[in-house]
Design a protein around this motif. Structure first.
Motif, PDB file in Angstrom:
ATOM      1  N   ALA A  52     119.875   7.070  52.070  1.00 34.87           N
ATOM      2  CA  ALA A  52     119.031   6.687  53.203  1.00 34.87           C
ATOM      3  C   ALA A  52     119.178   7.683  54.352  1.00 34.87           C
ATOM      4  O   ALA A  52     118.186   8.110  54.957  1.00 34.87           O
ATOM      5  CB  ALA A  52     119.388   5.278  53.668  1.00 34.87           C
ATOM      6  N   THR A  53     120.413   8.058  54.644  1.00 39.19           N
ATOM      7  CA  THR A  53     120.659   9.007  55.728  1.00 39.19           C
ATOM      8  C   THR A  53     119.954  10.331  55.455  1.00 39.19           C
ATOM      9  O   THR A  53     119.356  10.935  56.355  1.00 39.19           O
ATOM     10  CB  THR A  53     122.176   9.233  55.905  1.00 39.19           C
ATOM     11  N   ALA A  54     120.017  10.773  54.211  1.00 40.37           N
ATOM     12  CA  ALA A  54     119.380  12.047  53.843  1.00 40.37           C
ATOM     13  C   ALA A  54     117.864  11.993  54.010  1.00 40.37           C
ATOM     14  O   ALA A  54     117.222  13.021  54.248  1.00 40.37           O
ATOM     15  CB  ALA A  54     119.732  12.408  52.401  1.00 40.37           C
ATOM     16  N   ARG A  55     117.287  10.801  53.890  1.00 41.80           N
ATOM     17  CA  ARG A  55     115.844  10.647  54.038  1.00 41.80           C
ATOM     18  C   ARG A  55     115.449  10.188  55.440  1.00 41.80           C
ATOM     19  O   ARG A  55     114.273   9.950  55.711  1.00 41.80           O
ATOM     20  CB  ARG A  55     115.323   9.619  53.023  1.00 41.80           C
ATOM     21  N   GLY A  56     116.433  10.049  56.351  1.00 45.46           N
ATOM     22  CA  GLY A  56     116.132   9.605  57.699  1.00 45.46           C
ATOM     23  C   GLY A  56     115.793   8.132  57.797  1.00 45.46           C
ATOM     24  O   GLY A  56     115.107   7.691  58.733  1.00 45.46           O
ATOM     25  N   VAL A  57     116.284   7.349  56.825  1.00 47.55           N
ATOM     26  CA  VAL A  57     116.027   5.906  56.797  1.00 47.55           C
ATOM     27  C   VAL A  57     117.265   5.167  57.286  1.00 47.55           C
ATOM     28  O   VAL A  57     118.384   5.490  56.890  1.00 47.55           O
ATOM     29  CB  VAL A  57     115.673   5.446  55.357  1.00 47.55           C
ATOM     30  N   ARG A  58     117.075   4.186  58.153  1.00 43.80           N
ATOM     31  CA  ARG A  58     118.201   3.386  58.651  1.00 43.80           C
ATOM     32  C   ARG A  58     118.586   2.371  57.582  1.00 43.80           C
ATOM     33  O   ARG A  58     117.732   1.766  56.938  1.00 43.80           O
ATOM     34  CB  ARG A  58     117.815   2.706  59.954  1.00 43.80           C
ATOM     35  N   PHE A  59     119.904   2.172  57.416  1.00 43.60           N
ATOM     36  CA  PHE A  59     120.399   1.381  56.283  1.00 43.60           C
ATOM     37  C   PHE A  59     121.357   0.292  56.740  1.00 43.60           C
ATOM     38  O   PHE A  59     122.126   0.464  57.682  1.00 43.60           O
ATOM     39  CB  PHE A  59     121.112   2.301  55.286  1.00 43.60           C
ATOM     40  N   ALA A  60     121.306  -0.831  56.009  1.00 46.23           N
ATOM     41  CA  ALA A  60     122.265  -1.915  56.220  1.00 46.23           C
ATOM     42  C   ALA A  60     122.719  -2.454  54.874  1.00 46.23           C
ATOM     43  O   ALA A  60     121.905  -2.637  53.955  1.00 46.23           O
ATOM     44  CB  ALA A  60     121.646  -3.041  57.047  1.00 46.23           C
ATOM     45  N   ASP A  61     124.001  -2.661  54.739  1.00 45.55           N
ATOM     46  CA  ASP A  61     124.603  -3.329  53.589  1.00 45.55           C
ATOM     47  C   ASP A  61     124.660  -4.811  53.944  1.00 45.55           C
ATOM     48  O   ASP A  61     125.324  -5.190  54.912  1.00 45.55           O
ATOM     49  CB  ASP A  61     126.007  -2.742  53.365  1.00 45.55           C
ATOM     50  N   VAL A  62     123.956  -5.646  53.191  1.00 43.73           N
ATOM     51  CA  VAL A  62     123.902  -7.079  53.487  1.00 43.73           C
ATOM     52  C   VAL A  62     124.414  -7.849  52.275  1.00 43.73           C
ATOM     53  O   VAL A  62     123.884  -7.707  51.172  1.00 43.73           O
ATOM     54  CB  VAL A  62     122.468  -7.534  53.837  1.00 43.73           C
ATOM     55  N   ALA A  63     125.437  -8.663  52.479  1.00 43.35           N
ATOM     56  CA  ALA A  63     126.012  -9.457  51.398  1.00 43.35           C
ATOM     57  C   ALA A  63     125.552 -10.904  51.528  1.00 43.35           C
ATOM     58  O   ALA A  63     125.591 -11.481  52.614  1.00 43.35           O
ATOM     59  CB  ALA A  63     127.537  -9.389  51.449  1.00 43.35           C
ATOM     60  N   ILE A  64     125.111 -11.470  50.418  1.00 43.53           N
ATOM     61  CA  ILE A  64     124.724 -12.879  50.364  1.00 43.53           C
ATOM     62  C   ILE A  64     125.996 -13.670  50.072  1.00 43.53           C
ATOM     63  O   ILE A  64     126.579 -13.541  48.997  1.00 43.53           O
ATOM     64  CB  ILE A  64     123.663 -13.113  49.273  1.00 43.53           C
ATOM     65  N   MET A  65     126.426 -14.508  51.026  1.00 45.44           N
ATOM     66  CA  MET A  65     127.764 -15.082  50.964  1.00 45.44           C
ATOM     67  C   MET A  65     127.832 -16.502  50.399  1.00 45.44           C
ATOM     68  O   MET A  65     128.889 -17.138  50.438  1.00 45.44           O
ATOM     69  CB  MET A  65     128.378 -15.061  52.368  1.00 45.44           C
ATOM     70  N   ALA A  66     126.737 -17.015  49.859  1.00 41.84           N
ATOM     71  CA  ALA A  66     126.727 -18.348  49.254  1.00 41.84           C
ATOM     72  C   ALA A  66     125.550 -18.421  48.297  1.00 41.84           C
ATOM     73  O   ALA A  66     124.642 -17.586  48.357  1.00 41.84           O
ATOM     74  CB  ALA A  66     126.623 -19.427  50.330  1.00 41.84           C
ATOM     75  N   PRO A  67     125.533 -19.415  47.402  1.00 37.99           N
ATOM     76  CA  PRO A  67     124.384 -19.558  46.506  1.00 37.99           C
ATOM     77  C   PRO A  67     123.092 -19.770  47.293  1.00 37.99           C
ATOM     78  O   PRO A  67     123.060 -20.515  48.273  1.00 37.99           O
ATOM     79  CB  PRO A  67     124.740 -20.804  45.678  1.00 37.99           C
ATOM     80  N   VAL A  68     122.026 -19.119  46.861  1.00 36.05           N
ATOM     81  CA  VAL A  68     120.749 -19.188  47.577  1.00 36.05           C
ATOM     82  C   VAL A  68     119.964 -20.477  47.312  1.00 36.05           C
ATOM     83  O   VAL A  68     119.353 -21.012  48.240  1.00 36.05           O
ATOM     84  CB  VAL A  68     119.886 -17.949  47.234  1.00 36.05           C
ATOM     85  N   PRO A  69     119.945 -21.008  46.068  1.00 38.39           N
ATOM     86  CA  PRO A  69     119.159 -22.221  45.827  1.00 38.39           C
ATOM     87  C   PRO A  69     119.543 -23.355  46.787  1.00 38.39           C
ATOM     88  O   PRO A  69     120.720 -23.670  46.969  1.00 38.39           O
ATOM     89  CB  PRO A  69     119.518 -22.585  44.378  1.00 38.39           C
ATOM     90  N   GLY A  70     118.541 -23.954  47.383  1.00 45.76           N
ATOM     91  CA  GLY A  70     118.774 -25.038  48.332  1.00 45.76           C
ATOM     92  C   GLY A  70     118.971 -24.575  49.757  1.00 45.76           C
ATOM     93  O   GLY A  70     118.875 -25.369  50.693  1.00 45.76           O
ATOM     94  N   ARG A  71     119.259 -23.280  49.941  1.00 50.36           N
ATOM     95  CA  ARG A  71     119.461 -22.730  51.278  1.00 50.36           C
ATOM     96  C   ARG A  71     118.373 -21.741  51.665  1.00 50.36           C
ATOM     97  O   ARG A  71     117.969 -21.673  52.811  1.00 50.36           O
ATOM     98  CB  ARG A  71     120.823 -22.035  51.372  1.00 50.36           C
ATOM     99  N   GLY A  72     117.931 -20.939  50.698  1.00 53.12           N
ATOM    100  CA  GLY A  72     116.922 -19.939  50.981  1.00 53.12           C
ATOM    101  C   GLY A  72     117.367 -18.978  52.063  1.00 53.12           C
ATOM    102  O   GLY A  72     118.483 -18.450  52.036  1.00 53.12           O
ATOM    103  N   LEU A  73     116.499 -18.765  53.033  1.00 52.79           N
ATOM    104  CA  LEU A  73     116.776 -17.808  54.105  1.00 52.79           C
ATOM    105  C   LEU A  73     117.956 -18.227  54.969  1.00 52.79           C
ATOM    106  O   LEU A  73     118.520 -17.405  55.690  1.00 52.79           O
ATOM    107  CB  LEU A  73     115.524 -17.646  54.969  1.00 52.79           C
ATOM    108  N   ARG A  74     118.342 -19.482  54.895  1.00 54.69           N
ATOM    109  CA  ARG A  74     119.483 -19.962  55.692  1.00 54.69           C
ATOM    110  C   ARG A  74     120.820 -19.745  54.992  1.00 54.69           C
ATOM    111  O   ARG A  74     121.859 -20.184  55.487  1.00 54.69           O
ATOM    112  CB  ARG A  74     119.286 -21.437  56.046  1.00 54.69           C
ATOM    113  N   THR A  75     120.788 -19.072  53.853  1.00 56.25           N
ATOM    114  CA  THR A  75     122.033 -18.705  53.186  1.00 56.25           C
ATOM    115  C   THR A  75     122.808 -17.742  54.083  1.00 56.25           C
ATOM    116  O   THR A  75     122.242 -16.781  54.594  1.00 56.25           O
ATOM    117  CB  THR A  75     121.730 -17.993  51.852  1.00 56.25           C
TER     118      THR A  75
END
Length: 261
Positions: free
Chosen positions: A103-126
């Motif tokens: 990303a840096t080489a292409r001039g793109v801003r990057f974020a490492d995002v970890a999903i910290m719980a199961p998504v089903p039942g939570r969706g975006l509120r995970t």
């Protein structure tokens, strides 16, 4: 984020699809791409990664660790100036650092995002844990839409590392429970063991971790013999004993280290 801004979701499986649907419900303009899954209602479909990310303010890559680098390479040319590429795939810190470098080489801003719980039942509120150059911006963009994003100081890979460290415990615990209940079923006492496990988990408190760690080191020799017997019993029951054997091996190592001191 302005009402005209687009959020792109790459990968519309269980997690990506849930995030995309919740983003739409929160009023976001969402574009999606998945070669195998149709876009949910309200999500504008794209024919490729490059088409999906064109003009987007934020790209959420939720495909798989195996596909994460290819997804970035296929889509990077279409990323707009100032846009953010957030990788939510579960992979080792080295993968996130590789993506950050690309990303840096292409001039793109990057974020490492970890999903910290199961998504089903939570969706975006995970619960999400983000780090890297654009982590604060990811939180700023997704927070108003209902996401729970905690920002971790440090370079890309730190969030992924914490998720995987947590997985060693939670997934290891789950695997041990599954193996123990399978063996108990073969021995004819599954309900007894299930109740005993539930009782132990319910009674766990702040001192439990210290008790487990200290006891394991202190009694490594005796417990290694115990787990060797447990693994032998599972062999007799014709139950694969991956977790019992691994516990035996760990205890053997601790016992050996103790005898060398």
């Amino acid at each position: 984020m302005s009402g005209d801004s687009v959020i792109t979701v790459l990968g519309l499986g269980e997690a990506g699809g849930a995030f995309a649907r919740d983003l739409v419900a929160a009023g976001a303009r969402v574009r999606g791409y998945d070669p195998a899954v149709a876009a949910p209602d309200g999500v504008a479909p794209a024919a490729s990664e490059a088409e999906a990310v064109a003009g987007a303010a934020l790209v959420l890559s939720v495909n798989s660790a195996h596909d994460a680098v290819d997804a970035f390479r296929n889509g990077a040319a279409g990323v707009a100036d100032g846009a953010i590429w957030a990788d939510l795939n579960t992979g080792p810190p080295s993968l996130k650092r590789e993506l950050d470098g690309l990303a840096t080489a292409r001039g793109v801003r990057f974020a490492d995002v970890a999903i910290m719980a199961p998504v089903p039942g939570r969706g975006l509120r995970t619960p999400l844990l983000a780090c890297g150059d654009a982590a604060e911006d990811v939180a700023g963009l997704l927070g108003p839409l209902g996401a729970e994003v905690a920002v971790l100081p440090g370079e890309a890979g730190s969030a992924a590392g914490r998720k995987l460290l947590r997985s060693v415990f939670f997934k290891g615990l789950a695997a041990s429970v599954v193996e123990a209940l399978e063996a108990a079923r073969a021995a004819g006492c599954e309900e007894w063991l299930r109740a005993d496990i539930v009782d132990e988990l319910v009674r766990a408190g702040e001192s439990t971790v210290d008790r487990l760690v200290e006891g394991t080191h202190k009694h490594a020799v005796r417990r290694a013999h115990e787990m060797r017997a447990a693994a032998d019993m599972l062999d007799e029951l014709d139950v694969p004993n991956v977790m019992a054997a691994a516990s035996r091996d760990l205890l053997d190592r601790l016992a050996a280290e103790k005898s060398e001191k």
